[in-house]
Design an enzyme around this catalytic site. Structure first.
Site, short mmCIF file in Angstrom:
data_model
loop_
_atom_site.label_atom_id
_atom_site.label_comp_id
_atom_site.label_asym_id
_atom_site.label_seq_id
_atom_site.Cartn_x
_atom_site.Cartn_y
_atom_site.Cartn_z
N ASP A 1 0.78 -1.11 -0.05
CA ASP A 1 -0.21 0.09 -0.14
C ASP A 1 0.75 1.27 0.04
OD1 ASP A 1 -2.08 1.74 0.45
OD2 ASP A 1 -2.34 1.44 2.53
N ASP B 1 -2.04 5.72 -5.29
CA ASP B 1 -2.32 5.03 -4.04
C ASP B 1 -2.65 3.53 -4.55
OD1 ASP B 1 -2.88 4.20 -1.64
OD2 ASP B 1 -4.81 5.33 -1.31
#
Length: 504
Positions: free
Chosen positions: A108, A285
């Site tokens: 992430d 992201d």
């Protein structure tokens, strides 16, 4: 739309994996961890109940690739394969401890800590020879959930690279429904230390500081073909030239924390929206499945592509297909609490209708997200019965009652802001484009719409969702997997820049 839609809510925002690791020693020094797709298990809502923990022998394969790029030689690049679920969930695996215990995590770029569930850890019970106790408490809040626990320290194995004495969090509480239904163990954050809880050194920093990669660069390739086993790759130490076409367009990181950069105009069908005429902040992201932006412009985009709230569409489907039947049954003095079970949308438990899963699964790959909650169609039917019963008491016409129910459907909010589109209208939808570094990056309808199922039972979800990030970090555009799946993304830590090129 004519078909019953099912909400795909929190599961679209977090996504991860759990598969055993098979190590080899390839001649070129590279390690590839092959992952196969795993179908969602309708009866398994908690990641801890993963099938592999029930004794199933899962397969993982290692393949060798000779990577040549301008950011590192083959022997300096490390690769972790990812798996893909419905173009919304990408999973990879790491090991913690000596010997390594396997954990499924999401890589992430929108967070910076590594955490895994403490309940699954055996290294802290003396099973790991390299484990070091810390005990400092930790809390992390994500956009769709939160975890809490304590810090520990041990060796972390990422695709064959051993990161020594890495600080991480053993999570003792995962209260969010997102984490209850997700098929993953934890998260490995690849953001900057500036947003690391407890100022813990991120795994990526440790990889660089310990000399495990020659070039301080990592890159993502997501395979957006949900029918293929290979979900994609994250490459540490460089890029794989087979993953992209042409050249990357690089933009500097403007604020360390997230991988944040300046983005230019947002275009719909080639026409400016005027929203980012003077520039907008954006982040790349990998931990966000959709493409998120401020509510105002996302509403404009979804209006342009004909998207409406998923819950509203489900409600309208019930009214369209069963509205007249419900009214007729009410007029016949049928018991309101039994009507939804009598028309097949609920089962009757003796006191009220309860979900029996009608149409809640388009195919065996799809899991109802809010496990334990009533099926959407059952709940919507029960709402409609109440609405229509109240209108009948006012002696209005059947047409008026149906119109009134549809008006109420229009006002139903969508839990996570997700929106549905007509699968049959993709050919007429406009491109949506983003200007980055002076270059226009186009997303076609096929690329920004998530399609689940085939034929009449197919449902399509808009890849655009509204998220209002407050100042000082916001407002932000969050270019998640919908965008990164279309464009190969390079995170150049050494030069503090992000690069995008057409994915191959």
């Amino acid at each position: 739309m004519g078909t019953m839609l099912k909400p795909i809510t929190a599961a679209l925002f977090l996504c991860l994996f759990l598969l055993p690791l098979v190590f080899a020693a390839p001649n070129d020094g590279l390690v590839r961890i092959g992952l196969k797709k795993r179908k969602f298990d309708q009866n398994n809502r908690v990641a801890a109940q993963f099938e592999s923990q029930e004794g199933e022998s899962l397969r993982a394969s290692i393949k060798k690739y000779h990577l040549r790029g301008n950011l590192g030689d083959a022997e300096d690049i490390d690769i972790v394969s990812l798996k893909n679920y419905m173009d919304a969930q990408y999973f990879g695996e790491i090991g913690i401890g000596t010997p390594p215990q396997k954990f499924t995590v999401i890589f992430d770029t929108g967070s910076s800590n590594l955490w895994v569930p403490s309940s699954k850890c055996y290294f802290s019970s003396g099973h790991s020879s390299t484990y070091k106790k810390n005990g400092k408490s930790a809390d992390i809040h994500y956009g769709t959930g939160a975890i809490s626990g304590f810090f520990s320290q041990d060796h972390v194995n990422v695709g064959g690279l051993v990161v020594k004495d890495q600080e991480f969090i053993e999570a003792t509480k995962e209260p969010s429904i997102t984490f209850l239904v997700a098929k993953f163990d934890g998260i490995l954050g690849l953001g900057f230390q500036e947003i690391s809880v407890g100022k813990a050194v991120p795994v990526w920093y440790s990889m660089v500081n310990q000399g495990l990669v020659k070039e301080p660069v990592f890159s993502f390739w997501f395979n957006r073909n949900a029918d293929e086993d290979e979900g994609g790759e994250i490459v540490f130490g460089g890029v794989d030239p087979k993953h992209y076409k042409g050249e990357h367009t690089y933009v500097p990181v403007t604020q360390k924390g997230y991988w944040q950069f300046d983005m230019g105009d947002v275009l719909i069908d080639g026409k400016t929206t005027g929203i980012c005429g003077s520039g907008c902040a954006a982040i790349a992201d990998s931990g966000t499945s959709l493409l998120a932006g401020p509510t105002g412009i996302i509403a404009e985009v979804n209006h342009a592509i004909g998207a409406t709230g998923v819950v509203s569409q489900e409600c309208k489907a019930v009214v369209a297909q069963y509205g007249e039947t419900i009214i007729d049954m009410l007029l016949a003095k049928d018991q309101p609490r039994k009507i939804c079970s009598q028309i097949g949308l609920c089962t009757f438990d003796g006191s009220r209708g309860v979900s029996m899963g009608i149409e809640s699964v388009v195919n065996e790959n799809i899991q109802e997200v809010a496990g334990g909650l009533h099926d959407a169609m059952c709940s919507t039917c029960e709402m409609a019965v109440v609405w229509m019963q109240n209108q009948l008491k006012q002696n209005v016409t059947k047409e008026r009652i149906l119109n009134y129910a549809n008006e109420l459907c229009e006002r139903l909010p969508s839990p996570m802001g997700e929106s549905a589109v007509d699968c049959g209208s993709l050919s007429t939808m406009p491109n949506v484009s983003f200007t980055i570094g002076g270059k226009v990056f186009d997303l076609s309808p096929e690329q920004y719409v998530l399609k689940v199922g085939e034929g009449e039972v197919a449902q399509c979800i808009s890849g655009f969702t509204a998220i209002d990030v407050p100042p000082p970090r916001g407002p932000l555009w969050i270019l998640g997997d919908v965008f990164m799946g279309r464009f190969h993304t390079v995170f150049d830590y050494g030069n503090l820049r992000v690069g995008f090129a057409e994915a191959a």
